[in-house]
Design a protein around this motif. Sequence first.
Motif, short mmCIF file in Angstrom:
data_model
loop_
_atom_site.label_atom_id
_atom_site.label_comp_id
_atom_site.label_asym_id
_atom_site.label_seq_id
_atom_site.Cartn_x
_atom_site.Cartn_y
_atom_site.Cartn_z
N TRP A 1 -30.94 -6.91 -8.37
CA TRP A 1 -30.86 -6.95 -6.91
C TRP A 1 -32.22 -7.17 -6.29
O TRP A 1 -33.25 -6.94 -6.89
CB TRP A 1 -30.14 -5.75 -6.32
CG TRP A 1 -30.85 -4.44 -6.18
CD1 TRP A 1 -31.54 -4.01 -5.09
CD2 TRP A 1 -30.91 -3.36 -7.12
NE1 TRP A 1 -32.01 -2.73 -5.30
CE2 TRP A 1 -31.63 -2.31 -6.54
CE3 TRP A 1 -30.41 -3.18 -8.41
CZ2 TRP A 1 -31.88 -1.11 -7.19
CZ3 TRP A 1 -30.65 -1.99 -9.07
CH2 TRP A 1 -31.38 -0.97 -8.45
N LEU A 2 -32.16 -7.67 -5.06
CA LEU A 2 -33.33 -7.92 -4.21
C LEU A 2 -33.19 -6.99 -3.02
O LEU A 2 -32.19 -7.04 -2.31
CB LEU A 2 -33.31 -9.39 -3.75
CG LEU A 2 -34.33 -9.80 -2.69
CD1 LEU A 2 -35.73 -9.74 -3.26
CD2 LEU A 2 -34.01 -11.21 -2.21
N GLU A 3 -34.17 -6.13 -2.84
CA GLU A 3 -34.09 -5.14 -1.77
C GLU A 3 -35.17 -5.35 -0.73
O GLU A 3 -36.32 -5.61 -1.06
CB GLU A 3 -34.22 -3.74 -2.37
CG GLU A 3 -33.99 -2.64 -1.36
CD GLU A 3 -33.77 -1.28 -2.00
OE1 GLU A 3 -34.07 -0.30 -1.33
OE2 GLU A 3 -33.31 -1.22 -3.15
N VAL A 4 -34.77 -5.22 0.52
CA VAL A 4 -35.69 -5.28 1.64
C VAL A 4 -35.85 -3.87 2.16
O VAL A 4 -34.87 -3.24 2.57
CB VAL A 4 -35.14 -6.19 2.76
CG1 VAL A 4 -36.15 -6.30 3.88
CG2 VAL A 4 -34.79 -7.55 2.22
N CYS A 5 -37.07 -3.34 2.10
CA CYS A 5 -37.33 -1.97 2.52
C CYS A 5 -38.11 -1.98 3.84
O CYS A 5 -39.11 -2.69 3.95
CB CYS A 5 -38.17 -1.24 1.48
SG CYS A 5 -37.42 -1.18 -0.15
N SER A 6 -37.65 -1.21 4.77
CA SER A 6 -38.32 -1.11 6.06
C SER A 6 -39.05 0.21 6.16
O SER A 6 -38.50 1.26 5.84
CB SER A 6 -37.28 -1.21 7.19
OG SER A 6 -37.91 -1.03 8.43
N TRP A 7 -40.29 0.16 6.61
CA TRP A 7 -41.08 1.36 6.82
C TRP A 7 -41.26 1.64 8.30
O TRP A 7 -41.94 2.59 8.68
CB TRP A 7 -42.47 1.22 6.20
CG TRP A 7 -42.49 0.95 4.74
CD1 TRP A 7 -41.52 1.26 3.83
CD2 TRP A 7 -43.52 0.30 4.01
NE1 TRP A 7 -41.89 0.84 2.59
CE2 TRP A 7 -43.13 0.25 2.66
CE3 TRP A 7 -44.73 -0.26 4.37
CZ2 TRP A 7 -43.90 -0.32 1.67
CZ3 TRP A 7 -45.51 -0.83 3.38
CH2 TRP A 7 -45.09 -0.86 2.03
N SER A 8 -40.69 0.80 9.13
CA SER A 8 -40.94 0.88 10.57
C SER A 8 -39.62 0.90 11.33
O SER A 8 -38.69 0.19 10.98
CB SER A 8 -41.76 -0.33 11.02
OG SER A 8 -41.84 -0.39 12.42
N GLU A 9 -39.57 1.71 12.35
CA GLU A 9 -38.42 1.68 13.24
C GLU A 9 -38.64 0.71 14.39
O GLU A 9 -37.72 0.39 15.12
CB GLU A 9 -38.13 3.08 13.77
CG GLU A 9 -37.65 4.03 12.68
CD GLU A 9 -37.28 5.39 13.21
OE1 GLU A 9 -37.13 5.55 14.43
OE2 GLU A 9 -37.15 6.30 12.38
N ASP A 10 -39.88 0.22 14.53
CA ASP A 10 -40.24 -0.65 15.65
C ASP A 10 -40.14 -2.13 15.33
O ASP A 10 -40.05 -2.96 16.23
CB ASP A 10 -41.67 -0.35 16.11
CG ASP A 10 -41.82 1.09 16.59
OD1 ASP A 10 -40.85 1.64 17.12
OD2 ASP A 10 -42.91 1.65 16.40
N ILE A 11 -40.18 -2.49 14.03
CA ILE A 11 -40.16 -3.89 13.62
C ILE A 11 -38.95 -4.10 12.72
O ILE A 11 -38.79 -3.41 11.71
CB ILE A 11 -41.45 -4.28 12.87
CG1 ILE A 11 -42.68 -4.03 13.74
CG2 ILE A 11 -41.40 -5.72 12.42
CD1 ILE A 11 -44.00 -4.21 13.02
N GLU A 12 -38.10 -5.07 13.09
CA GLU A 12 -36.93 -5.37 12.27
C GLU A 12 -37.37 -6.12 11.01
O GLU A 12 -38.07 -7.13 11.09
CB GLU A 12 -35.94 -6.22 13.05
CG GLU A 12 -34.68 -6.51 12.28
CD GLU A 12 -33.69 -7.34 13.06
OE1 GLU A 12 -32.51 -7.26 12.72
OE2 GLU A 12 -34.09 -8.06 13.99
N VAL A 13 -36.99 -5.58 9.86
CA VAL A 13 -37.35 -6.19 8.58
C VAL A 13 -36.09 -6.78 7.97
O VAL A 13 -35.15 -6.06 7.64
CB VAL A 13 -37.99 -5.15 7.63
CG1 VAL A 13 -38.34 -5.79 6.30
CG2 VAL A 13 -39.23 -4.54 8.27
#
Length: 120
Positions: A95-107
């Motif tokens: 799998w390829l996972e997109v991890c977001s560390w920010s609530e302000d920037i959509e990843v």
Amino acid sequence: MTASLPADVSDVLAAVLNAEGPLHAALREQVPHLSVRERCTCGCGTAYFELDTSKVAPAPTGPGTVVAAEAQLVTEAGECPGEVLVFTQNGYLSWLEVCSWSEDIEVTLGAALRWLGTRS
């Protein structure tokens, strides 16, 4: 781009697996045999793969689940909103996972591809 994969998945895999060496070379050999089994429903773009393992050899990652490739995402403004991880299971793309560390920037994968393209 690989015809059996959505463009966002194919393009991000190409960007993250572009390093030299036997691991990334073996994983690139697997990409033409991938299809997306499932996508995350939140819209981030995370994709879970199906792979015909009879068509390709395993990559030299070792047994079990391994993060075989990763890329930290850096925006044009220098912010680090997340990362992209490529997981293997027993040497095969899983799998390829997109991890977001920010609530302000959509990843998303689309955003990841743009930010991966601006890395130096």
